[in-house]
Scaffold this motif. Structure first.
Motif, PDB file in Angstrom:
ATOM      1  N   SER A  31      29.817  34.808   1.299  1.00  0.00           N
ATOM      2  CA  SER A  31      30.175  33.828   0.280  1.00  0.00           C
ATOM      3  C   SER A  31      31.030  34.435  -0.825  1.00  0.00           C
ATOM      4  O   SER A  31      31.468  33.727  -1.716  1.00  0.00           O
ATOM      5  N   ASN A  59      31.272  30.028   3.110  1.00  0.00           N
ATOM      6  CA  ASN A  59      31.168  28.704   2.515  1.00  0.00           C
ATOM      7  C   ASN A  59      32.121  28.571   1.320  1.00  0.00           C
ATOM      8  O   ASN A  59      32.217  27.527   0.707  1.00  0.00           O
ATOM      9  N   ASN A  60      32.833  29.658   1.011  1.00  0.00           N
ATOM     10  CA  ASN A  60      33.728  29.711  -0.134  1.00  0.00           C
ATOM     11  C   ASN A  60      35.136  30.035   0.353  1.00  0.00           C
ATOM     12  O   ASN A  60      35.395  31.150   0.796  1.00  0.00           O
ATOM     13  N   ASN A  80      33.060  24.854   4.121  1.00  0.00           N
ATOM     14  CA  ASN A  80      32.778  24.669   2.701  1.00  0.00           C
ATOM     15  C   ASN A  80      31.563  23.770   2.504  1.00  0.00           C
ATOM     16  O   ASN A  80      31.564  22.610   2.922  1.00  0.00           O
ATOM     17  N   HIS A  81      30.557  24.299   1.866  1.00  0.00           N
ATOM     18  CA  HIS A  81      29.322  23.543   1.650  1.00  0.00           C
ATOM     19  C   HIS A  81      29.551  22.303   0.776  1.00  0.00           C
ATOM     20  O   HIS A  81      28.795  21.343   0.847  1.00  0.00           O
ATOM     21  N   ARG A  82      30.612  22.314   0.002  1.00  0.00           N
ATOM     22  CA  ARG A  82      30.900  21.158  -0.870  1.00  0.00           C
ATOM     23  C   ARG A  82      31.412  19.958  -0.083  1.00  0.00           C
ATOM     24  O   ARG A  82      31.483  18.857  -0.614  1.00  0.00           O
ATOM     25  N   ASP A  83      31.762  20.183   1.173  1.00  0.00           N
ATOM     26  CA  ASP A  83      32.230  19.092   2.026  1.00  0.00           C
ATOM     27  C   ASP A  83      31.075  18.303   2.650  1.00  0.00           C
ATOM     28  O   ASP A  83      31.322  17.347   3.396  1.00  0.00           O
ATOM     29  N   TYR A  84      29.843  18.680   2.351  1.00  0.00           N
ATOM     30  CA  TYR A  84      28.668  18.050   2.964  1.00  0.00           C
ATOM     31  C   TYR A  84      27.788  17.457   1.877  1.00  0.00           C
ATOM     32  O   TYR A  84      27.651  18.016   0.788  1.00  0.00           O
ATOM     33  N   THR A  85      27.155  16.342   2.192  1.00  0.00           N
ATOM     34  CA  THR A  85      26.338  15.636   1.206  1.00  0.00           C
ATOM     35  C   THR A  85      24.993  16.295   0.948  1.00  0.00           C
ATOM     36  O   THR A  85      24.401  16.096  -0.105  1.00  0.00           O
ATOM     37  N   ARG A  87      22.154  19.821   2.237  1.00  0.00           N
ATOM     38  CA  ARG A  87      22.002  21.131   2.873  1.00  0.00           C
ATOM     39  C   ARG A  87      21.813  21.011   4.379  1.00  0.00           C
ATOM     40  O   ARG A  87      22.326  21.825   5.156  1.00  0.00           O
TER      41      ARG A  87
END
Length: 95
Positions: A31, A59-60, A80-85, A87
């Motif tokens: 990350s 994820n970054n 990218n974890h921000r692309d998912y609603t 965890r």
């Protein structure tokens, strides 16, 4: 670096040792800077049967570790974890 003597195995005759399989395939999750990744890259063949880094996933998208992977000739990808609603959705994408 560990050798057989470091493991207390120096008295084993080479004919008694069993051959090792191909290097273990692994995926590395990062990350950030990728300092642990670099340690793996630097020592991946120090052990028998060695390690084959198949892919590095971050994820970054700005993680410097992605550059480290590419410089070592290792496939690098971003999920990218921000692309998912949530965890759970992100974890599923990793699999």
């Amino acid at each position: 670096m560990s050798g057989l003597s470091d493991l207390g195995l120096s008295d084993i005759e080479s004919s008694e040792r069993k051959p090792f399989p191909s290097p273990y395939p692994i995926v590395v999750l990062i990350s950030g800077n990728g300092s642990n990744l670099q340690a793996i890259i630097d020592s991946r063949m120090d052990f028998e049967p060695g390690i084959e880094i198949c892919t590095v996933i971050s994820n970054n998208p700005q993680a410097y570790g992605l550059q480290r992977a590419r410089q070592a000739g290792v496939n690098a990808a971003v999920i990218n974890h921000r692309d998912y609603t949530d965890r759970s959705s992100f974890d599923t994408a990793l699999m």
